[in-house]
Design a protein around this motif. Structure first.
Motif: not given
Length: 130
Positions: A84-86, A88-92
């Motif tokens: 989910t964070l990936h 959203l662009g908050n996590f790689k």
């Protein structure tokens, strides 16, 4: 072969795939650093590999299904959050080599499948379809 044996073999296969994939990521993390996402400065691939190994041991001993579900449930939650964070662009998440697909997407599918297979295995055993 009966239902219990077939599902057990598939679970072993999926656990082997997960552990071998994680071992490659851990080795790359040790060699180069920066491959695994970190939480509190600890690369997440280390505890996730440990949890997969605990799930394998739990499956081999076949004594504590609660431990199996708890450890893979934790991995499932972590991979769902990471995916989910990936998105959203908050996590790689680390990417696959060939297609560049985030590995956390595969991890969600793999851990979800492992949980579902074990659940179905125990439900069928309880019904007496061994």
């Amino acid at each position: 072969m009966n239902y219990k044996q077939i599902t057990s073999i598939v679970i072993y296969l999926f656990l082997f795939v997960g552990i071998s994939a994680l071992l490659r990521v851990v080795i790359l993390e040790i060699r180069t650093g920066g491959i695994c996402p970190k939480l509190l400065n600890i690369p997440l691939c280390y505890p996730i590999l440990s949890l997969f190994i605990i799930a394998l041991i739990s499956h081999i001993t076949n004594k504590t299904k609660k431990i199996y579900f708890i450890v893979l449930g934790i991995v499932f939650i972590i991979t769902c959050i990471a995916s989910t964070l990936h998105i959203l662009g908050n996590f790689k998440c680390p990417l696959t080599i060939l297609k560049g697909i985030p590995k956390c997407y595969y991890a969600v599918g793999l851990t979800g499948s492992l949980l579902l297979l074990k659940y179905l295995q125990f439900k069928e055993i309880e019904k007496g379809l061994e």
